[in-house]
Design a protein around this motif. Structure first.
Motif, PDB file in Angstrom:
ATOM      1  N   GLN A 128       0.817  -1.208   0.000  1.00 23.15           N
ATOM      2  CA  GLN A 128       0.000   0.000   0.000  1.00 23.15           C
ATOM      3  C   GLN A 128       0.855   1.263   0.000  1.00 23.15           C
ATOM      4  N   ASP A 129       2.117   1.108  -0.401  1.00 28.63           N
ATOM      5  CA  ASP A 129       3.018   2.242  -0.565  1.00 28.63           C
ATOM      6  C   ASP A 129       3.290   2.986   0.747  1.00 28.63           C
ATOM      7  N   PHE A 130       3.363   2.226   1.855  1.00 28.04           N
ATOM      8  CA  PHE A 130       3.740   2.794   3.145  1.00 28.04           C
ATOM      9  C   PHE A 130       5.114   2.253   3.531  1.00 28.04           C
ATOM     10  N   PRO A 131       5.812   2.951   4.440  1.00 28.86           N
ATOM     11  CA  PRO A 131       7.122   2.444   4.880  1.00 28.86           C
ATOM     12  C   PRO A 131       7.003   1.017   5.410  1.00 28.86           C
ATOM     13  N   SER A 132       7.824   0.135   4.898  1.00 30.95           N
ATOM     14  CA  SER A 132       7.814  -1.258   5.354  1.00 30.95           C
ATOM     15  C   SER A 132       9.251  -1.737   5.432  1.00 30.95           C
ATOM     16  N   SER A 133       9.722  -1.949   6.640  1.00 30.63           N
ATOM     17  CA  SER A 133      11.109  -2.352   6.803  1.00 30.63           C
ATOM     18  C   SER A 133      11.285  -2.997   8.161  1.00 30.63           C
ATOM     19  N   ASP A 134      12.391  -3.691   8.313  1.00 33.06           N
ATOM     20  CA  ASP A 134      12.712  -4.269   9.623  1.00 33.06           C
ATOM     21  C   ASP A 134      12.926  -3.164  10.654  1.00 33.06           C
ATOM     22  N   ARG A 135      13.404  -2.012  10.202  1.00 36.05           N
ATOM     23  CA  ARG A 135      13.586  -0.883  11.117  1.00 36.05           C
ATOM     24  C   ARG A 135      12.253  -0.480  11.742  1.00 36.05           C
ATOM     25  N   VAL A 166       2.494   0.591  15.699  1.00 37.08           N
ATOM     26  CA  VAL A 166       3.006   0.691  14.333  1.00 37.08           C
ATOM     27  C   VAL A 166       2.839   2.124  13.833  1.00 37.08           C
ATOM     28  N   CYS A 167       1.683   2.710  14.105  1.00 34.76           N
ATOM     29  CA  CYS A 167       1.409   4.089  13.684  1.00 34.76           C
ATOM     30  C   CYS A 167       2.366   5.065  14.370  1.00 34.76           C
ATOM     31  N   ALA A 168       2.591   4.876  15.667  1.00 36.76           N
ATOM     32  CA  ALA A 168       3.504   5.752  16.406  1.00 36.76           C
ATOM     33  C   ALA A 168       4.939   5.602  15.897  1.00 36.76           C
ATOM     34  N   ALA A 169       5.334   4.363  15.590  1.00 41.24           N
ATOM     35  CA  ALA A 169       6.684   4.122  15.069  1.00 41.24           C
ATOM     36  C   ALA A 169       6.843   4.719  13.678  1.00 41.24           C
ATOM     37  N   ALA A 170       5.781   4.645  12.865  1.00 38.30           N
ATOM     38  CA  ALA A 170       5.845   5.189  11.506  1.00 38.30           C
ATOM     39  C   ALA A 170       5.990   6.699  11.523  1.00 38.30           C
ATOM     40  N   ALA A 171       5.479   7.348  12.567  1.00 38.09           N
ATOM     41  CA  ALA A 171       5.600   8.801  12.675  1.00 38.09           C
ATOM     42  C   ALA A 171       7.064   9.220  12.746  1.00 38.09           C
ATOM     43  N   LEU A 172       7.923   8.340  13.253  1.00 38.01           N
ATOM     44  CA  LEU A 172       9.346   8.647  13.329  1.00 38.01           C
ATOM     45  C   LEU A 172      10.012   8.598  11.960  1.00 38.01           C
ATOM     46  N   GLU A 173       9.299   8.022  10.968  1.00 38.22           N
ATOM     47  CA  GLU A 173       9.816   8.009   9.596  1.00 38.22           C
ATOM     48  C   GLU A 173       9.606   9.362   8.922  1.00 38.22           C
ATOM     49  N   ARG A 174       8.990  10.296   9.658  1.00 34.49           N
ATOM     50  CA  ARG A 174       8.773  11.666   9.195  1.00 34.49           C
ATOM     51  C   ARG A 174       7.913  11.719   7.939  1.00 34.49           C
ATOM     52  N   ILE A 175       6.859  10.904   7.914  1.00 34.71           N
ATOM     53  CA  ILE A 175       5.885  11.001   6.843  1.00 34.71           C
ATOM     54  C   ILE A 175       4.843  12.046   7.230  1.00 34.71           C
ATOM     55  N   SER A 176       4.119  12.558   6.267  1.00 35.68           N
ATOM     56  CA  SER A 176       3.190  13.661   6.512  1.00 35.68           C
ATOM     57  C   SER A 176       2.023  13.221   7.390  1.00 35.68           C
ATOM     58  N   SER A 177       1.372  14.205   8.016  1.00 36.61           N
ATOM     59  CA  SER A 177       0.225  13.906   8.873  1.00 36.61           C
ATOM     60  C   SER A 177      -0.911  13.299   8.067  1.00 36.61           C
ATOM     61  N   ALA A 178      -1.056  13.724   6.817  1.00 32.27           N
ATOM     62  CA  ALA A 178      -2.103  13.150   5.961  1.00 32.27           C
ATOM     63  C   ALA A 178      -1.841  11.672   5.712  1.00 32.27           C
ATOM     64  N   ARG A 179      -0.583  11.337   5.480  1.00 34.27           N
ATOM     65  CA  ARG A 179      -0.236   9.932   5.242  1.00 34.27           C
ATOM     66  C   ARG A 179      -0.403   9.114   6.518  1.00 34.27           C
ATOM     67  N   LEU A 180      -0.148   9.728   7.665  1.00 38.00           N
ATOM     68  CA  LEU A 180      -0.351   9.023   8.928  1.00 38.00           C
ATOM     69  C   LEU A 180      -1.832   8.704   9.148  1.00 38.00           C
ATOM     70  N   GLU A 181      -2.696   9.607   8.737  1.00 43.87           N
ATOM     71  CA  GLU A 181      -4.127   9.355   8.842  1.00 43.87           C
ATOM     72  C   GLU A 181      -4.526   8.198   7.924  1.00 43.87           C
ATOM     73  N   GLU A 182      -3.952   8.168   6.723  1.00 49.24           N
ATOM     74  CA  GLU A 182      -4.216   7.062   5.806  1.00 49.24           C
ATOM     75  C   GLU A 182      -3.709   5.749   6.407  1.00 49.24           C
ATOM     76  N   LEU A 183      -2.553   5.819   7.035  1.00 53.06           N
ATOM     77  CA  LEU A 183      -1.982   4.622   7.644  1.00 53.06           C
ATOM     78  C   LEU A 183      -2.877   4.101   8.761  1.00 53.06           C
ATOM     79  N   ALA A 184      -3.435   5.001   9.559  1.00 51.12           N
ATOM     80  CA  ALA A 184      -4.341   4.589  10.624  1.00 51.12           C
ATOM     81  C   ALA A 184      -5.527   3.821  10.056  1.00 51.12           C
ATOM     82  N   ALA A 185      -6.030   4.271   8.909  1.00 51.16           N
ATOM     83  CA  ALA A 185      -7.147   3.577   8.260  1.00 51.16           C
ATOM     84  C   ALA A 185      -6.721   2.188   7.785  1.00 51.16           C
ATOM     85  N   VAL A 186      -5.522   2.103   7.230  1.00 48.86           N
ATOM     86  CA  VAL A 186      -5.008   0.805   6.760  1.00 48.86           C
ATOM     87  C   VAL A 186      -4.825  -0.154   7.931  1.00 48.86           C
ATOM     88  N   LEU A 187      -4.286   0.347   9.030  1.00 51.13           N
ATOM     89  CA  LEU A 187      -4.065  -0.495  10.207  1.00 51.13           C
ATOM     90  C   LEU A 187      -5.389  -0.960  10.805  1.00 51.13           C
TER      91      LEU A 187
END
Length: 328
Positions: A128-135, A166-187
Motif C-alpha cells: 500500500q506504498d507505506f514504509p515497510s522495513s525491519d527498522r 506501528v502508527c507511532a513508530a511510523a511517525a518517526l519516519e517523518r511522513i506527513s500527517s495526511a499519510r499518517l491518517e491514511e496509515l491509521a485507516a489501513v491499520l
C-alpha cells in the motif's frame, strides 16, 4: 548503506557541552560527510544539546545520532527531536523482565501472537506504498513492550495497541500527517473490524504520550545494522542474523537481554559454524565485543546459547509438522 569510514563513535568519552558544540560546528561545516555520530554517555547537558540541535536543523549528511545516557533535560531532548532530519536515539532501556506473572493481562503467548501479526502487517504495508522495513517493525516491537511495561492492557485492547504502536513508530519516519491518517485507516482494516481508524489514531497519541522520549530508542535491529557495517558481514550471514533476531523478538524470555546483546548474539551465531556459537573466532570476536559493549560471559554467551536453542527448537518444530507463529 552508509560507508562505515564515515561513522564517528565517541561514546563514553566525557566530551561535555564544549565537545558537543565543537562537533556541532563540524556537522554544519560544508563538506561534512559524517553519517553516524555516537555521543552516548558523554556528560552532555542542555547547552550541548542546543548546539547540536542548531547544527541538525541545517543540511547535514548525518543519518543517526546517539545521545542516550546524557544529563539532558526534556527541553534539550525536545530541541533535538524537533530539529533532527535523521534518526535520533535519546534514551536506551537496557532490558526488561520477561512476562512471567499469571496475573498479567497479557502473557508471553499472547505477546508472541501479537508480534507475529505485526510482522504480517508491517510486511503487508509495502503493497500500500507505506514504509515497510525491519527498522519499522522493530520500532513497533519496542513501542509495544515499553507500553505494556507502563500501562495495563486488556486482552481485547491488545490488537489495537499493536496497530497504534506501528502508527507511532511510523511517525518517526517523518511522513506527513495526511499519510499518517491514511496509515491509521489501513491499520484499522488489518484488524478485521476489531477497531476503527479513530481508535488507532487516539491510541497512537496515547502511546506517544506515555512513552515520551523513550520512543526515540535504538532497537536490536539498529545495532544489527551497525555490526553488519563494522564487521563487514556478508549478505547471507546478515539475513541469517536477521532471521534469528526476529525469532527471538517473538519470544518474551529474551526481554531480559539488552538490544545490543541480542544483535551481537545474532551476529555471533551467523558468523560461527559451531553448534552454540559461543567459541567465536578471534578475528571478529574482539571487534564485536568492542562495539556491542557487552560482557562475553555474563551477557553475550547466555544470549547466544538461548538464541541457538530457540532456533534448534523451531527447526525441530517445523520439520515435525508443527510449525506455527514463531513457536507461539
Amino acid at each position: 548503506t552508509p560507508d562505515r569510514s564515515r561513522e564517528l563513535w565517541l561514546g563514553a568519552n566525557r566530551i561535555g557541552d564544549a565537545g558537543a558544540a565543537a562537533l556541532a560546528g563540524a556537522l554544519g561545516a560544508p563538506g561534512s560527510a559524517i553519517s553516524l555520530l555516537s555521543l552516548h554517555d558523554n556528560c552532555i547537558g542542555d547547552a550541548g544539546a542546543q548546539s547540536l540541535a542548531a547544527a541538525l536543523a541545517g543540511s547535514t549528511m548525518l543519518r543517526q545520532l546517539d545521545l542516550w545516557g546524557n544529563p539532558t533535560s526534556d527541553l534539550g531532548k525536545q530541541a533535538i527531536a524537533d530539529s533532527a532530519r535523521c534518526e535520533v536515539f535519546l534514551e536506551l532501556d537496557q532490558a526488561a523482565e520477561p512476562l512471567r506473572s499469571p496475573e498479567l493481562p497479557v502473557d508471553a503467548r499472547m505477546r508472541c501472537i501479537l508480534f507475529d501479526w505485526l510482522v504480517d502487517v508491517v510486511r503487508g504495508m509495502a503493497h500500500q506504498d507505506f514504509p515497510s522495513s525491519d527498522r519499522l517493525l522493530f520500532r513497533a516491537f519496542r513501542c509495544v513492550d515499553a507500553y505494556l511495561a507502563s500501562r495495563p492492557v486488556s486482552k481485547n485492547q491488545l490488537q489495537l495497541t499493536g496497530a497504534a504502536c506501528v502508527c507511532a513508530a511510523a511517525a518517526l519516519e517523518r511522513i506527513s500527517s495526511a499519510r499518517l491518517e491514511e496509515l491509521a485507516a489501513v491499520l484499522a482494516f488489518w484488524t478485521d473490524g476489531a477497531c476503527g481508524e479513530a481508535e488507532v489514531r487516539s491510541m497512537a497519541a496515547s502511546v506517544r504520550q506515555v512513552l515520551g522520549f523513550r520512543i526515540y530508542q535504538p532497537t536490536a535491529h539498529t545495532f544489527l545494522e551497525r555490526y553488519r557495517r563494522r564487521l563487514q558481514v556478508t549478505d547471507q550471514k546478515f539475513w541469517l542474523a536477521s532471521y534469528l533476531l526476529e525469532s527471538s523478538a517473538l519470544d518474551a524470555s529474551f526481554l531480559k537481554f539488552p538490544p545490543q546483546g541480542l544483535a551481537a548474539a545474532a551476529v555471533a551465531l551467523s558468523l560461527s559454524n559451531l553448534p552454540l556459537g559461543v567459541q567465536m573466532q578471534s578475528t571478529w570476536r574482539n571487534a564485536l565485543l568492542h562495539y556491542a559493549r557487552v560482557d562475553l560471559r555474563k551477557e553475550l554467551a547466555p544470549c547466544t546459547v538461548a538464541m541457538s536453542h530457540l532456533h534448534a527448537d523451531q527447526y525441530v518444530q517445523w520439520h515435525s509438522g508443527g510449525g506455527g507463529a514463531g513457536g507461539c
